[in-house]
Structures are given as structure tokens and as C-alpha cells.
Design a protein around this motif. Structure first.
Motif, mmCIF file in Angstrom:
data_model
loop_
_atom_site.group_PDB
_atom_site.id
_atom_site.type_symbol
_atom_site.label_atom_id
_atom_site.label_comp_id
_atom_site.label_asym_id
_atom_site.label_seq_id
_atom_site.Cartn_x
_atom_site.Cartn_y
_atom_site.Cartn_z
ATOM 1 N N MET A 113 0.827 -1.221 0.000
ATOM 2 C CA MET A 113 0.000 0.000 0.000
ATOM 3 C C MET A 113 0.857 1.265 0.000
ATOM 4 O O MET A 113 2.022 1.236 0.386
ATOM 5 C CB MET A 113 -0.924 0.005 1.228
ATOM 6 N N GLU A 114 0.260 2.350 -0.447
ATOM 7 C CA GLU A 114 0.928 3.644 -0.358
ATOM 8 C C GLU A 114 0.860 4.145 1.083
ATOM 9 O O GLU A 114 0.025 3.678 1.866
ATOM 10 C CB GLU A 114 0.222 4.662 -1.270
ATOM 11 N N PRO A 161 -0.351 6.163 4.031
ATOM 12 C CA PRO A 161 -1.560 6.949 4.279
ATOM 13 C C PRO A 161 -1.175 8.363 4.718
ATOM 14 O O PRO A 161 -0.081 8.576 5.248
ATOM 15 C CB PRO A 161 -2.247 6.193 5.417
ATOM 16 N N ALA A 169 -8.017 6.285 6.404
ATOM 17 C CA ALA A 169 -6.881 6.564 5.513
ATOM 18 C C ALA A 169 -6.131 5.270 5.206
ATOM 19 O O ALA A 169 -5.742 5.024 4.062
ATOM 20 C CB ALA A 169 -5.954 7.583 6.172
ATOM 21 N N ASN A 224 -8.361 2.981 3.055
ATOM 22 C CA ASN A 224 -8.431 3.479 1.672
ATOM 23 C C ASN A 224 -7.235 2.988 0.871
ATOM 24 O O ASN A 224 -7.374 2.520 -0.257
ATOM 25 C CB ASN A 224 -8.419 5.009 1.659
ATOM 26 N N GLU A 225 -6.045 3.107 1.469
ATOM 27 C CA GLU A 225 -4.833 2.720 0.735
ATOM 28 C C GLU A 225 -4.796 1.219 0.498
ATOM 29 O O GLU A 225 -4.368 0.766 -0.562
ATOM 30 C CB GLU A 225 -3.572 3.162 1.501
ATOM 31 N N LYS A 226 -5.243 0.449 1.495
ATOM 32 C CA LYS A 226 -5.263 -1.005 1.298
ATOM 33 C C LYS A 226 -6.227 -1.381 0.181
ATOM 34 O O LYS A 226 -5.922 -2.200 -0.686
ATOM 35 C CB LYS A 226 -5.655 -1.708 2.597
ATOM 36 N N LYS A 266 -7.199 0.466 -2.272
ATOM 37 C CA LYS A 266 -6.702 0.934 -3.570
ATOM 38 C C LYS A 266 -5.690 -0.043 -4.149
ATOM 39 O O LYS A 266 -5.750 -0.380 -5.334
ATOM 40 C CB LYS A 266 -6.052 2.317 -3.410
ATOM 41 N N VAL A 267 -4.775 -0.513 -3.333
ATOM 42 C CA VAL A 267 -3.742 -1.388 -3.880
ATOM 43 C C VAL A 267 -4.338 -2.745 -4.260
ATOM 44 O O VAL A 267 -3.942 -3.359 -5.260
ATOM 45 C CB VAL A 267 -2.533 -1.518 -2.916
ATOM 46 N N ASN A 312 0.234 -0.564 -10.759
ATOM 47 C CA ASN A 312 0.292 0.861 -10.386
ATOM 48 C C ASN A 312 1.721 1.363 -10.559
ATOM 49 O O ASN A 312 2.625 0.593 -10.916
ATOM 50 C CB ASN A 312 -0.259 1.103 -8.970
#
Lengths: 428, 507
Positions: free
Chosen positions: B267-268, B270, B277, B280-282, B284-285, B343
Motif C-alpha cells: 500500500m501507499e 496513508p 486513511a 483506503n490505501e489497502k 486501492k492497492v 500501479n
């Protein structure tokens, strides 16, 4: 995040109308909102240093009671101007007293109680009551009320609270005490934050800190004997008490525990022979609490304490195996003191396990060096040296941590350290 | 046996948040999970002073137990722990209650609501409730609906529901279950549990990545050549044949535990340490992750099933010989696969996931293999320099390791790899809490950081949909390769990496 003001300008009410007004507010105006089912926070907020700095024109107002960098800067500048030693902390009651002797008549815009630190408002107090004593003798009691609700999007539900400010001189506030009882919802926890010196208004403190209320004090603010006696008596009475001075010392406890986390080092804790603690200025309470915590955790028995030249405190403990542990607490002058008096700046622990190399643990503050503690034959010992990070947390942030933690009793470590620290402080 | 002295200076230093007054309602209270994990975790929280006095546990199941029966069964299950801490247990047990409830019977829910009101008065739990569905997965949806119909989830501030894994059987069923659950409660009330997220070492992936500046600049496709995530078990199917036959390794381990480790590793950062936050990142990846070959998944996935093995002294049965297992079963007990994440950070980096039962070692780890140095200046002891590896050991021997090249002593300039180790045991020497302690406390505190959100679960299932469809529709294209018990899985799994010029790490 910067502190938040109440969205609604507070309404000034005649004191007798306060309770009715709040009842009406919740039964009509805020009927659609559920009141935050959280807690009441009652704050004694004298902000003497801030008031005097504004009055003497050393700081631009308004007075908020929230410690900010401009306030600390102005207070530091005021220390030499008041002919005080440089090691006096900017929030020290000594500075407030010295400033009080100076002339000045700048107007004071007073926003105490309306300026809520975001760390605290995040916990949505149901009622925030501020007692704001003023410098003007004879100022009658003023009562201010405001409701506040979270901004849209801040939370899932509108859980609103209200803010009550009682302002006036000391006598007026004492009269206002009778208003307080009906203002504190009986079914919610109530925190009392004495955000001032423990030397002042002891009977008011007594009245506010009813046994069921969770008292928060700061033992860096007040004469050491009064601070430790108050802490000890509160612990003994079983009333919940928290000490911001104890919380600020967190990094020292954590750093010392970290040194002994590796199992290979733990045995050395059974063989401590000497403990030295350096504190800023002449307020010893934080250093004594740290020593008391260690003594309690390591099972040392207190033997005696005495004052030594240079405001030093010396004491002796006895380990469980009968060996003596020497303790020295030394005040050290500093050029730029921390905001609160008596912060610990260095710690040295010497352990001499039989048949093995001695271990010397030195912890020193990020703000200073360890040279004083490094002296004295340490080269022959295994040296474990750590730098303890400086705490940057404000008192409001520490308060918020307490509020968020939800603890309804005294921290057991503090409860056992407090009476021992009181014994360690030699009687004058 | 070596006895580690406790660190007396560590005792009591952590001031954990105290759970707010509430009643925890456990459905499936007569089941295995309750006495093996949940009640021990609650008792641990009680001993750590993290439960308030205004707290109660209401066990619910179909068995006609009384409060005393429930307390007795739990005390029996906790055994020595109760004897060692008799005083604490007596206090804790006073807050244990039981109500016979069948979630499918509306009148039982009415009775439950009444009982909860009584407990609110007895224990001052202020109508705050956490409902824990430790029941068969087929009752998750109907259980939530029943609770909602009885009005027990109507206050989003005061009621929560915890749902055990597996959340759905595939993408479609997870979507459907999410629909039912979200019609019954707000997403903020729903806590989908994955006990892997309760492990210190899994949480440490976040700390290692985002509390240190040295890793972030190299944590990407420019420096990382491949990533392996392994969860190996030595045990067989044991008493779970009934469940396992219908799930297999893919559903039992990969879709949840391994995928969570993948998400935390990739993940990115947060913007802040905030539940939404992070989730969301989890999410998204995971939405960017895919099988390496979605059109022909058999090229990027290997299934296996353990066959008899072990030693002459201690022979081990094969999966098909285990009690309760179909002798012709094609359920996989091992699965390995290759994924990509489309990504900017991870484009082109292969991720290899594997899990299996009856492997030689019990261990979980994440291994990041870095790219080789662009020019080889030195002779390497092993012929060519070994690529740098960062190994995050999830269990056992929790910690991390880093493999890098150093100069071999002596004349000349030959390099050889060495390992640098960090061990939780050596550094801290204290056992960390069992995952359920952390997760139960977080759920009751309303902190969803370590729980999977609806869209995360769906993204995870969607990633494996081509495989699940293949297994369902044309299983012969993804055959189950036998492997001898206590070996590292089928040879086809090694071949899958071999085609990329790699080998599985043999820990």
C-alpha cells in the motif's frame, strides 16, 4: 492543528439564569441533536503568566489559557527583565509573581474557556466549564454560555456540547461555586483540571475535586512539598488523580525500560548500587517521582533522605538483598529551560553484578549533554547511553490523551510512586 | 528450559485505552472459538485492567445453558489460567451471562433484547453493545438482518457487529453479504475480523515501512525485483475436514491472511494514521492487484494436495486419508500463485504467494528481493553476488532480517552474503498479546484500523475470481498436484518460479 473557537459567540447571562438557559437550550434549540454522551471537563484556568504578559504589553492578546509559542517566547524574554535567574521556567509561578509586581494597564481581551484546543474538542466534551480568575480585584462574577456542534463531516452524528465560563475575581468565583453542582451532569464522568499552581486557592481545589471526580494536577506547579503532599493525600483517599508532571516524564521511564528490554541485561537490575538524576532548576518533584518509580519497581526500601549543599537531595535505599543504593538528585542550571520547572535532564544508573563487568546506564536529555554524568570512572564499565527525546506535547495534548484513555482510576505506577516521592523530599 | 526474567521497569508502562462500558454479546458461545480464543482474550484484557467495571459478556447459543453453566464451561476451558488467577477470574466471571438464542427465531431476539436491558441495569453497560458473530458463515447475513430487525443495531454510536472470516465464498457472495450487512448496519458499525491483522509482526510491516525513512525510497519497482509471501503450516487438516473440504487453501488462507500481508506490504503511505486513511490505501492497492495471467490462470497458479509422508516412526496420512475427507477429494491444501500490481510503484514486479498444510516448517514471512547491483566488480563466493533480501518474519521467531554482501576476509576482494537479524525475543523478551486480545479490544473501542472494510474484502475476492471460476468450471485445467507430507509442496510450484529464473526461499 490550531485551537478552535466556539462557533457561536458566548451569551453573557446573569448567573441565576444559567441553569434555566442551559435546560432550554437542550430541550428546544438543540432538540434534534443528541448531546455528546462523553464527559464534563471542569478547568481551573488562571493563566496568570499570560494575563500579566498581556497586561504589561509583552504579549498581544487575547488571553486564551492555551500555551502557544508566542506566549513561551514572551515569558522567556520576561525572565531576565524581572531579574529572575535564567533557569526559571517560562510557566513558573515565580515568573507570574514577578510580573505581577510590574506596572502596566494594557486591555485584556479574555477568551478563556472559549478557545478549545482541537486535541480536546476532538473528544467532544459534553460540557466544558472554565473557571477564569481575573487580575482585577473586585471584578464581579460573569457567566458566559455557548453551545457547539461538530462541523459537518467531522463525525457521523451531531453530538453537541456546551461551554460555560465563570469569570471574575477570586471571591466572585468562590461565590460561583454554588452554581457548579447543578451544571455537572451526574450520569457522566467529570474531569477536573487544575491548570494552575497547587499553592493557590487550596479550598477551591478541595471543593472542585470531589472524590468521584477525576482530578488532573501538575506537580511541577507549586512548592514541592505542597505538590507531593497533595498528590499523596489524593492517592491515599482513593480519589482518581492524574499528574501532568508524571505524564511528561513518560519518555524517561520508557527509555530506561528500553535499556533493560533485552533479556541479557535484566539481571543487572538486581545489582544497582547508585542512581543519579539531574533536574532543571530547583524543582525536584519530577526527579523524585522518577526515582520513586524505579525504587518501587525494583523493590527498594527507602532508608533516609537529606538535603545537601547546592539544593541537592541525597537518599539511601536498601535493595531486597540488603545492599545499599545511593541516590543523588542534583539541580543543574540551564540556559533555556523547558516550559515547566524541574524537568529531568539526566539519569545515571550504576549496576555492579558480582563477578561481572559493571554496567553504567546514562540517559540524557536531547536538550543537553551527558558530560556531568559521564565523569567518574565510567570507562571501566559497560556503558549504555541513550538520548531521551524531548517531549513536545502540550498540556492540552496530554489532557486529551487522558480523556481518550478513559481511565477512571489513578495510574497504579503513580499511586505507588507518589508516597515514596513524598518521603524522598527532605523536610525543610 | 531457559527462564527469561521479566523486565520490572516495563510493567505497567503501557497505558492502553480502556474499553467504554458495554456488553459484548457472543453468538456461538458454546463453540470452539469462544472458549479457545474469545474468553481467554477477554480475561487477558480484564487482567490488564482494560475492561471497565461496567462490562458484561452475554454468551448466546442454542444450548439450554444457564449463566452458571456458561461460567463453568469457560472456567474449565481456561483451566490453569483460572487456577493461577482465581481472584481475578471470580471478578471477571461475575460479568459472564448466558442466554439461549437461535438467531433464526425472531422471538428469541425479543427475549435477547429484554435480557440486554436487564444487564444494562445490573452492570451499568449504558446500552453499548458489541455483537460478535462466531457462528457458521452461512448465518452471517441472516444474523445481521435478525439483529437489525430486532432494533439491536439501530444506534450506530452504541452498537457494533463483529464478523468472523470467511466473509463470502467468492466475489459474488461477498458482494451479496456486504449488501445484507450494510442494509442492517452502517459500515462504521461492521468489524470484519482477520486475526492475522492482530499479530504484532503484521502490524510491524506498517511501522517498518512508515516510521523509517530508509525503506521508502527503495520500496518500489526501481529497486525491488520480486516479493514472496509465504504462510506455511506443519499441521494437516485436523478436525476441520468438514469446513476445509468446501474451502481449500485458497479460500482459507490466501484470500484473507496472505492478501492482507500483500496489502500492507504494497500500500501507499496513508496521509495520517487514521482507520479510513489506512483502509483506503489497502483497498486501492488491492483494486490494482491481479493474477499474472488472468486469461490463462493455470500459467500463474499451482494447486497441490498433501499425500502420505513423514518417517517410518511417525508416518503422516495423506489429505484424502484424513477423517472426514472425501477419498477422491480435489480440494487443494497447497496453493502458489503469481500476481502483479498495476500501479506506478509496482508495475512489473512479480508477487509470489504460497501457502500449504503439512509443509516442513510452520512459518509466515514476507521476503523482498532487491535488484542486483548493475555491475559486478567483485568475485562472489557463490559465483555471482546474492541479491539483497529483506525478510519480515511474521511467525515464529518474529522479527526481520536483511541479507547483504560483504567482503570475505582474506586477501583479494571476494564478496559473500551475510545476514543481519532483528528478533522480537532478543530485543523485547516479552511475549506479545494473542491477536484476539488486540482485535477484541479494538472492536469494542470502535477502532476499525485492523479490520477489513467491505470494499477491501470484495477487491480481494475479485482478484482471485478467475482462479475460483476455473476451479469451479474446468478443474482439470488447474490440477491438484500431490506432494509428500512434510515437503515444500509440488514440483510444479518450483517450476512456476523457475520459469522466471527464481527459486522459492527455503527458510
Amino acid at each position: 492543528m490550531s485551537p478552535q473557537l466556539t462557533l457561536q459567540a458566548p451569551v453573557a447571562l446573569p448567573p441565576p439564569e444559567l441553569t434555566d438557559y442551559l435546560d432550554k437550550l437542550w430541550s428546544h434549540d438543540l432538540e434534534s441533536s443528541s448531546g455528546a454522551s462523553t464527559f464534563t471537563l471542569l478547568v481551573w484556568q488562571p493563566a496568570w503568566v499570560e494575563q500579566h504578559l498581556v497586561r504589561t504589553g509583552r504579549l498581544d492578546g487575547p488571553v486564551t489559557g492555551v500555551v502557544r509559542s508566542e506566549l513561551l517566547e514572551a515569558a522567556r524574554e520576561a525572565v531576565p527583565a524581572c531579574d529572575l535567574p535564567l533557569s526559571i521556567s517560562p510557566l513558573s509561578p515565580k515568573l507570574a509573581w514577578a510580573l505581577g509586581q510590574q506596572i502596566g494597564n494594557h486591555p485584556i481581551e479574555d477568551l478563556r474557556g472559549q478557545h478549545i484546543d482541537s486535541a480536546i474538542s476532538a473528544f467532544q466534551p459534553r460540557r466544558l466549564i472554565t473557571l477564569a480568575p481575573t487580575l482585577n480585584h473586585g471584578q464581579p462574577l460573569e457567566t458566559l454560555v455557548a453551545a457547539y456542534c461538530p462541523l459537518p463531516g467531522e463525525g457521523t452524528a451531531a453530538a453537541c456540547g456546551d461551554v460555560v465560563v465563570l469569570r471574575g475575581d477570586f471571591g466572585a468565583l468562590q461565590q460561583g461555586l454554588q452554581l457548579l453542582q447543578p451544571l455537572v451532569p451526574a450520569d457522566l464522568p467529570c474531569w477536573v483540571w487544575w491548570n494552575g499552581s497547587l499553592d493557590e486557592a487550596p479550598e477551591l481545589l478541595e471543593a472542585l475535586a470531589e472524590p468521584g471526580r477525576r482530578l488532573v494536577i501538575d506537580t511541577a506547579m507549586g512548592t514541592p512539598r505542597r505538590c507531593l503532599d497533595l498528590l499523596e493525600s489524593r492517592v491515599a483517599s482513593g480519589g482518581p488523580v492524574n499528574d501532568l508532571n508524571w505524564l511528561r516524564q513518560r519518555a524517561w521511564r520508557e527509555s530506561l525500560a528500553m535499556v533493560f528490554d533485552p533479556p541479557s541485561r535484566r539481571d543487572a537490575l538486581n545489582h544497582v548500587v547508585q542512581l543519579d538524576i539531574d533536574v532543571e532548576g530547583t524543582h525536584p518533584v519530577q526527579g523524585l517521582l522518577l526515582a520513586a518509580w524505579m525504587a518501587d519497581r525494583l523493590g527498594w526500601h527507602w532508608v533516609e533522605s537529606h538535603a545537601a549543599p547546592g539544593d541537592e537531595i541525597r537518599a539511601e535505599f536498601e535493595r531486597t538483598d540488603g545492599v545499599t543504593v545511593q541516590f543523588h538528585l542534583t539541580p543543574v542550571p540551564v540556559g533555556v529551560p523547558s516550559s515547566h520547572p524541574g524537568s529531568v535532564v539526566g539519569l545515571r544508573l550504576i549496576c555492579k553484578p558480582p563477578g561481572r563487568q559493571a554496567l553504567c546506564v546514562i540517559l540524557c536529555s536531547e536538550s543537553g549533554g551527558c558530560m556531568r554524568l559521564e565523569a567518574g570512572g565510567m570507562a571501566r564499565m559497560e556503558l549504555a547511553e541513550e538520548v531521551v527525546p524531548m517531549g513536545h506535547a502540550t498540556d492540552e495534548w496530554e489532557m486529551a490523551r487522558l480523556l481518550g484513555g478513559g481511565h477512571d482510576s489513578t495510574n497504579p505506577l503513580l499511586a505507588t510512586a507518589a508516597p515514596l516521592a513524598a518521603k524522598l523530599l527532605p523536610n525543610a | 528450559m531457559t527462564v527469561t526474567l521479566t523486565n520490572p521497569l516495563r510493567v505497567g508502562l503501557r497505558q492502553e485505552r480502556v474499553v467504554s462500558p458495554q456488553c459484548l454479546v457472543i453468538f456461538g458461545a458454546s463453540g470452539d472459538l469462544t472458549h479457545r480464543k474469545l474468553v481467554p482474550a477477554l480475561f487477558e484484557l480484564f487482567r490488564q485492567r482494560r475492561l471497565p467495571t461496567e462490562f458484561a459478556v452475554l454468551g448466546c447459543a442454542r444450548r439450554p445453558w444457564s449463566d452458571e453453566d456458561f461460567r463453568g464451561h469457560m472456567a474449565e476451558a481456561l483451566g490453569d489460567l483460572v487456577h493461577e488467577h482465581r481472584g481475578a477470574w471470580d471478578q471477571f466471571a461475575a460479568g459472564l451471562f448466558y442466554e439461549p438464542v437461535d438467531l433464526q427465531q425472531p422471538e428469541h431476539l425479543v427475549r435477547l433484547a429484554q435480557r440486554l436491558e436487564v444487564i444494562d441495569r445490573q452492570r451499568a453497560t449504558r446500552s453499548n453493545r458489541t455483537f460478535y458473530l462466531s457462528v457458521s458463515p452461512k448465518f452471517y447475513g441472516s444474523g445481521c438482518s435478525a439483529l437489525a430487525a430486532a432494533g439491536l443495531l439501530s444506534d450506530p454510536e452504541r452498537s457494533r457487529v463483529v464478523i468472523e472470516k470467511p466473509f463470502g465464498r467468492d466475489y459474488g457472495s461477498a458482494q451479496e453479504l456486504n449488501r445484507i450487512v450494510q442494509a442492517s448496519a452502517k459500515e462504521s458499525q461492521v468489524f470484519r475480523i482477520d486475526h492475522y491483522l492482530g499479530k504484532e509482526t503484521v502490524q510491524n510491516i506498517l511501522v517498518l515501512r512508515f516510521a523509517n525513512t530508509i525503506f521508502e525510497p527503495i520500496w518500489n519497482r526501481n529497486y525491488i525485483a520480486s516479493v514472496e509471501i509465504t504462510a506455511a503450516e506443519t499441521v494437516g487438516v485436523e478436525e476441520r475436514a468438514g469446513y476445509y473440504e468446501s474451502s481449500g487453501a485458497l479460500r482459507d488462507m490466501v484470500q484473507n491472511h496472505l492478501t492482507q500481508m500483500l496489502a500492507l506490504t504494497t500500500m501507499e503511505a496513508p496521509g495520517r494514521f487514521d482507520p479510513e486513511a489506512i483502509r483506503n490505501e489497502k483497498a486501492k492497492v488491492l483494486q490494482s492487484a491481479r493474477l499474472a495471467d488472468e486469461l490463462e490462470p493455470w500459467n500463474c497458479c499451482v494447486r497441490g494436495q498433501y499425500s502420505p509422508g513423514g518417517s517410518a516412526e511417525r508416518p503422516l496420512a495423506g489429505y484424502r486419508q484424513e477423517p472426514g475427507v472425501n477419498p477422491n477429494s480435489t480440494t487443494e491444501t497447497y496453493v502458489a500463485m503469481k500476481l502483479f500490481i498495476d500501479n506506478w510503484r509496482w508495475q512489473g514486479v512479480p508477487f509470489y504467494l504460497r501457502t500449504g498444510k503439512r509443509l516442513p516448517k510452520r512459518m509466515s514471512e514476507v521476503v523482498l528481493t532487491f535488484r542486483e547491483a548493475p555491475v559486478h566488480l567483485f568475485d562472489a563466493a557463490g559465483g555471482s553476488p546474492t541479491a539483497n533480501q529483506l525478510i519480515l518474519r511474521i511467525q515464529p521467531d518474529e522479527g526481520a532480517g536483511f541479507r547483504f554482501e560483504v567482503k570475505s576476509p582474506g586477501s583479494g576482494m571476494r564478496s559473500r552474503p551475510v545476514d543481519m537479524h532483528f528478533s522480537y525475543d532478543e530485543s523485547f523478551g516479552e511475549p506479545s498479546d494473542e491477536g484476539y486480545v488486540r482485535l477484541l479490544a479494538d472492536a469494542m473501542l470502535g477502532d476499525p484500523t485492523l479490520f477489513t472494510r467491505g470494499d477491501e474484502v470484495e477487491a480481494a475476492w475479485r482478484m482471485y475470481t478467475p482462479l475460483l471460476e476455473l476451479i469451479e468450471d474446468s478443474p482439470w485445467q488447474l490440477p491438484v498436484h500431490p506432494y509428500e507430507a512434510r515437503t515444500w509442496g509440488p514440483a510444479a510450484s518450483d517450476s512456476m518460479l523457475g520459469r522466471d529464473g527464481l527459486m522459492w526461499r527455503r527458510p
